[in-house]
Design a protein around this motif. Structure first.
Motif, PDB file in Angstrom:
ATOM      1  N   PHE A 119       4.612  -1.493 -12.662  1.00 53.23           N
ATOM      2  CA  PHE A 119       4.306  -0.162 -12.159  1.00 53.23           C
ATOM      3  C   PHE A 119       3.787  -0.270 -10.722  1.00 53.23           C
ATOM      4  O   PHE A 119       2.957  -1.136 -10.420  1.00 53.23           O
ATOM      5  CB  PHE A 119       3.231   0.522 -13.007  1.00 53.23           C
ATOM      6  CG  PHE A 119       3.609   0.717 -14.446  1.00 53.23           C
ATOM      7  CD1 PHE A 119       4.463   1.742 -14.823  1.00 53.23           C
ATOM      8  CD2 PHE A 119       3.113  -0.133 -15.426  1.00 53.23           C
ATOM      9  CE1 PHE A 119       4.812   1.923 -16.159  1.00 53.23           C
ATOM     10  CE2 PHE A 119       3.446   0.044 -16.762  1.00 53.23           C
ATOM     11  CZ  PHE A 119       4.312   1.072 -17.125  1.00 53.23           C
ATOM     12  N   VAL A 120       4.273   0.604  -9.849  1.00 53.81           N
ATOM     13  CA  VAL A 120       3.757   0.679  -8.473  1.00 53.81           C
ATOM     14  C   VAL A 120       2.523   1.565  -8.474  1.00 53.81           C
ATOM     15  O   VAL A 120       2.543   2.668  -9.040  1.00 53.81           O
ATOM     16  CB  VAL A 120       4.820   1.246  -7.509  1.00 53.81           C
ATOM     17  CG1 VAL A 120       4.253   1.351  -6.088  1.00 53.81           C
ATOM     18  CG2 VAL A 120       6.064   0.369  -7.511  1.00 53.81           C
ATOM     19  N   VAL A 121       1.430   1.088  -7.847  1.00 56.26           N
ATOM     20  CA  VAL A 121       0.179   1.859  -7.856  1.00 56.26           C
ATOM     21  C   VAL A 121      -0.344   2.177  -6.451  1.00 56.26           C
ATOM     22  O   VAL A 121      -1.425   2.737  -6.311  1.00 56.26           O
ATOM     23  CB  VAL A 121      -0.905   1.130  -8.665  1.00 56.26           C
ATOM     24  CG1 VAL A 121      -0.515   1.064 -10.135  1.00 56.26           C
ATOM     25  CG2 VAL A 121      -1.185  -0.263  -8.120  1.00 56.26           C
ATOM     26  N   GLY A 122       0.421   1.850  -5.409  1.00 56.81           N
ATOM     27  CA  GLY A 122      -0.014   2.174  -4.059  1.00 56.81           C
ATOM     28  C   GLY A 122       0.785   1.414  -3.022  1.00 56.81           C
ATOM     29  O   GLY A 122       1.684   0.639  -3.349  1.00 56.81           O
ATOM     30  N   THR A 123       0.444   1.657  -1.757  1.00 56.33           N
ATOM     31  CA  THR A 123       1.045   0.943  -0.625  1.00 56.33           C
ATOM     32  C   THR A 123      -0.071   0.442   0.278  1.00 56.33           C
ATOM     33  O   THR A 123      -1.029   1.168   0.569  1.00 56.33           O
ATOM     34  CB  THR A 123       1.980   1.861   0.175  1.00 56.33           C
ATOM     35  OG1 THR A 123       3.034   2.323  -0.670  1.00 56.33           O
ATOM     36  CG2 THR A 123       2.591   1.120   1.365  1.00 56.33           C
ATOM     37  N   ASP A 124       0.055  -0.779   0.712  1.00 68.01           N
ATOM     38  CA  ASP A 124      -0.955  -1.426   1.548  1.00 68.01           C
ATOM     39  C   ASP A 124      -0.418  -1.655   2.954  1.00 68.01           C
ATOM     40  O   ASP A 124       0.781  -1.871   3.151  1.00 68.01           O
ATOM     41  CB  ASP A 124      -1.339  -2.778   0.924  1.00 68.01           C
ATOM     42  CG  ASP A 124      -2.327  -3.572   1.769  1.00 68.01           C
ATOM     43  OD1 ASP A 124      -3.155  -2.947   2.463  1.00 68.01           O
ATOM     44  OD2 ASP A 124      -2.279  -4.813   1.725  1.00 68.01           O
ATOM     45  N   GLU A 247      -0.530   0.192  15.034  1.00 64.95           N
ATOM     46  CA  GLU A 247      -1.797  -0.130  14.394  1.00 64.95           C
ATOM     47  C   GLU A 247      -1.684  -0.012  12.874  1.00 64.95           C
ATOM     48  O   GLU A 247      -0.957   0.847  12.367  1.00 64.95           O
ATOM     49  CB  GLU A 247      -2.897   0.804  14.892  1.00 64.95           C
ATOM     50  CG  GLU A 247      -3.208   0.651  16.366  1.00 64.95           C
ATOM     51  CD  GLU A 247      -4.329   1.577  16.795  1.00 64.95           C
ATOM     52  OE1 GLU A 247      -4.760   2.416  15.968  1.00 64.95           O
ATOM     53  OE2 GLU A 247      -4.772   1.467  17.950  1.00 64.95           O
ATOM     54  N   PRO A 248      -2.419  -0.851  12.153  1.00 61.81           N
ATOM     55  CA  PRO A 248      -2.459  -0.685  10.691  1.00 61.81           C
ATOM     56  C   PRO A 248      -3.238   0.576  10.344  1.00 61.81           C
ATOM     57  O   PRO A 248      -4.370   0.766  10.794  1.00 61.81           O
ATOM     58  CB  PRO A 248      -3.191  -1.946  10.211  1.00 61.81           C
ATOM     59  CG  PRO A 248      -4.034  -2.368  11.384  1.00 61.81           C
ATOM     60  CD  PRO A 248      -3.249  -1.982  12.603  1.00 61.81           C
ATOM     61  N   SER A 249      -2.634   1.456   9.594  1.00 65.76           N
ATOM     62  CA  SER A 249      -3.291   2.680   9.145  1.00 65.76           C
ATOM     63  C   SER A 249      -2.551   3.184   7.919  1.00 65.76           C
ATOM     64  O   SER A 249      -1.384   2.835   7.685  1.00 65.76           O
ATOM     65  CB  SER A 249      -3.288   3.760  10.232  1.00 65.76           C
ATOM     66  OG  SER A 249      -1.980   4.274  10.427  1.00 65.76           O
ATOM     67  N   LEU A 250      -3.216   4.016   7.146  1.00 64.19           N
ATOM     68  CA  LEU A 250      -2.569   4.580   5.968  1.00 64.19           C
ATOM     69  C   LEU A 250      -1.387   5.449   6.365  1.00 64.19           C
ATOM     70  O   LEU A 250      -0.342   5.432   5.714  1.00 64.19           O
ATOM     71  CB  LEU A 250      -3.574   5.390   5.145  1.00 64.19           C
ATOM     72  CG  LEU A 250      -4.780   4.617   4.595  1.00 64.19           C
ATOM     73  CD1 LEU A 250      -5.590   5.515   3.667  1.00 64.19           C
ATOM     74  CD2 LEU A 250      -4.335   3.361   3.869  1.00 64.19           C
ATOM     75  N   GLN A 251      -1.536   6.203   7.456  1.00 67.50           N
ATOM     76  CA  GLN A 251      -0.450   7.073   7.885  1.00 67.50           C
ATOM     77  C   GLN A 251       0.758   6.262   8.343  1.00 67.50           C
ATOM     78  O   GLN A 251       1.901   6.578   7.987  1.00 67.50           O
ATOM     79  CB  GLN A 251      -0.922   7.991   9.015  1.00 67.50           C
ATOM     80  CG  GLN A 251       0.058   9.095   9.384  1.00 67.50           C
ATOM     81  CD  GLN A 251       0.311  10.066   8.243  1.00 67.50           C
ATOM     82  OE1 GLN A 251      -0.580  10.307   7.422  1.00 67.50           O
ATOM     83  NE2 GLN A 251       1.515  10.614   8.163  1.00 67.50           N
ATOM     84  N   LYS A 254       2.403   4.810   5.320  1.00 63.19           N
ATOM     85  CA  LYS A 254       3.098   5.851   4.564  1.00 63.19           C
ATOM     86  C   LYS A 254       4.421   6.224   5.216  1.00 63.19           C
ATOM     87  O   LYS A 254       5.434   6.450   4.544  1.00 63.19           O
ATOM     88  CB  LYS A 254       2.203   7.083   4.455  1.00 63.19           C
ATOM     89  CG  LYS A 254       2.786   8.224   3.639  1.00 63.19           C
ATOM     90  CD  LYS A 254       1.791   9.363   3.533  1.00 63.19           C
ATOM     91  CE  LYS A 254       2.333  10.511   2.708  1.00 63.19           C
ATOM     92  NZ  LYS A 254       1.352  11.621   2.589  1.00 63.19           N
ATOM     93  N   GLU A 255       4.428   6.266   6.550  1.00 62.56           N
ATOM     94  CA  GLU A 255       5.635   6.652   7.292  1.00 62.56           C
ATOM     95  C   GLU A 255       6.600   5.490   7.482  1.00 62.56           C
ATOM     96  O   GLU A 255       7.686   5.674   8.024  1.00 62.56           O
ATOM     97  CB  GLU A 255       5.237   7.218   8.653  1.00 62.56           C
ATOM     98  CG  GLU A 255       4.471   8.533   8.557  1.00 62.56           C
ATOM     99  CD  GLU A 255       3.978   9.024   9.908  1.00 62.56           C
ATOM    100  OE1 GLU A 255       4.166   8.281  10.913  1.00 62.56           O
ATOM    101  OE2 GLU A 255       3.409  10.132   9.967  1.00 62.56           O
ATOM    102  N   VAL A 301      -2.404   3.737   0.337  1.00 63.03           N
ATOM    103  CA  VAL A 301      -1.595   4.954   0.267  1.00 63.03           C
ATOM    104  C   VAL A 301      -1.277   5.250  -1.195  1.00 63.03           C
ATOM    105  O   VAL A 301      -0.730   4.381  -1.893  1.00 63.03           O
ATOM    106  CB  VAL A 301      -0.288   4.798   1.063  1.00 63.03           C
ATOM    107  CG1 VAL A 301       0.544   6.076   0.976  1.00 63.03           C
ATOM    108  CG2 VAL A 301      -0.577   4.458   2.524  1.00 63.03           C
ATOM    109  N   PRO A 302      -1.601   6.449  -1.695  1.00 63.59           N
ATOM    110  CA  PRO A 302      -1.272   6.777  -3.090  1.00 63.59           C
ATOM    111  C   PRO A 302       0.233   6.801  -3.318  1.00 63.59           C
ATOM    112  O   PRO A 302       1.025   6.973  -2.382  1.00 63.59           O
ATOM    113  CB  PRO A 302      -1.865   8.189  -3.270  1.00 63.59           C
ATOM    114  CG  PRO A 302      -2.850   8.353  -2.161  1.00 63.59           C
ATOM    115  CD  PRO A 302      -2.325   7.534  -1.015  1.00 63.59           C
ATOM    116  N   ILE A 303       0.638   6.648  -4.572  1.00 69.04           N
ATOM    117  CA  ILE A 303       2.055   6.775  -4.899  1.00 69.04           C
ATOM    118  C   ILE A 303       2.471   8.241  -4.827  1.00 69.04           C
ATOM    119  O   ILE A 303       1.646   9.150  -4.881  1.00 69.04           O
ATOM    120  CB  ILE A 303       2.359   6.206  -6.311  1.00 69.04           C
ATOM    121  CG1 ILE A 303       1.590   6.968  -7.395  1.00 69.04           C
ATOM    122  CG2 ILE A 303       2.056   4.720  -6.360  1.00 69.04           C
ATOM    123  CD1 ILE A 303       1.938   6.546  -8.814  1.00 69.04           C
TER     124      ILE A 303
END
Length: 324
Positions: A119-124, A247-251, A254-255, A301-303
């Motif tokens: 199961f995928v639970v996020g993105t790093d 830069e490393p960031s959640l956005q 996600k993109e 990053v949430p799924i």
């Protein structure tokens, strides 16, 4: 909820799983254990990735508040350490991982009668960090990272760029049992290359944080969550993959802009453990929480809703099979 770096006692597993895992688990002293299916003695056992650990820990905290008769025991063993030493021998119900399960691990699981469900639970956004006093560097190319972290590579900063200090690296990174180590090696160094071994290797990411904080010439790498805890005492480097510094960031993760160090995060569930109502209930809770702000609050990053539905469909199918 109990969180720890290494398991303190053998978990409760079904008799069928004990018999299947007898050879592999014997060295760990697993004899005579049986999962209690009802009553107050209910436990869910998780090992694996230190990167995924903050998600699992936050989920477990929420879950046990709502289900006080269920204990969720979580161990940080590294993705590979969790698979080989605990999950595939049949000692744990779930294994968190920062990279997909390897073929040899799948074979080990099969030999012990354990069927892993992914199961995928996020993105790093895997993050490379330096000391805040390292004012000479804000961005590195993937090739420069390769020079720094490959065996027989650069020994001091000036070996990479002439205008960097004529000082040796002080390097801190993931241990070889870590999925982060595997991902970094494959993505940055390449399958044909070898990760250097003259660095401080650990599965405790906060030890890497402290090492980088304590040395002006340090560099380290780990999951974004551990940087997001310490943004003022360590400096994250932007990565240039050929299209400029990102830069490393959640956005950015996600993109899909933060390449090649964005990566999916996983948890694996032993199909056999889904016969236990406590395990199946916790897994469903875990997957649903993976689509919420809880994941972003710990630094990932949430799924998506589509990923959540795919996870739930897979879970329902597995439960139907074990109930069948």
């Amino acid at each position: 909820m109990m969180s720890e770096d290494t398991p303190r006692r053998p978990p409760r597993v079904s008799r069928r799983r004990i018999l299947a895992a007898a050879g592999a688990a014997g060295a760990a002293g697993l004899t005579g254990c049986a999962r209690v299916m009802g009553g107050e003695d209910r436990q869910v056992n998780i090992a694996g990735s230190s990167t995924v650990f903050p998600i699992a820990e936050a989920v477990a905290s929420d879950y046990t508040q709502q289900n006080p008769t269920v204990n969720v025991a979580i161990s940080k063993t590294g993705s590979g350490g969790g698979f080989s030493n605990f999950f595939c021998p049949g000692m744990t119900d779930l294994n968190n991982a920062s990279r997909p399960i390897a073929e040899e691990e799948q074979a080990q699981c099969a030999d012990n009668g354990v069927e892993p469900i992914e199961f995928v639970v996020g993105t790093d956004a895997l993050t490379v960090v330096v000391n805040p006093e390292a004012d000479w560097v804000d961005c590195v190319t993937v090739d420069e990272l390769r020079q720094i972290w490959m065996a027989d590579g650069a020994q001091q900063w000036s070996d990479v760029r002439d205008d960097w200090p004529d000082e040796p690296f002080d390097l801190f990174g993931a241990a070889t049992v870590s999925g982060t180590f595997d991902y970094f090696k494959e993505t940055v160094i390449g399958e044909e290359g070898t990760h250097r071994n003259d660095y401080s290797a650990t599965e405790k990411d906060r030890t890497i944080v402290r090492g980088v904080q304590g040395s002006k010439y340090a560099m380290g790498y780990f999951g974004f969550a551990y940087y997001s805890e310490n943004p003022n005492s360590i400096k994250a480097l932007a990565i240039d993959n050929g299209d400029g510094c990102v830069e490393p960031s959640l956005q950015n993760a996600k993109e899909g802009r933060y390449q090649p160090l964005s990566r999916p995060l996983f948890t694996y569930v032993a199909k056999e453990s889904l016969t236990d109502p406590a395990v199946r209930d916790f897994v469903r809770f875990y997957l649903e929480k993976a689509a919420t702000d809880l994941v972003s609050e710990v630094g990932y990053v949430p799924i998506t809703e589509d990923q959540l539905q795919e996870n739930l469909d897979k879970l329902d199918a597995a439960i139907a099979e074990v109930d069948g």
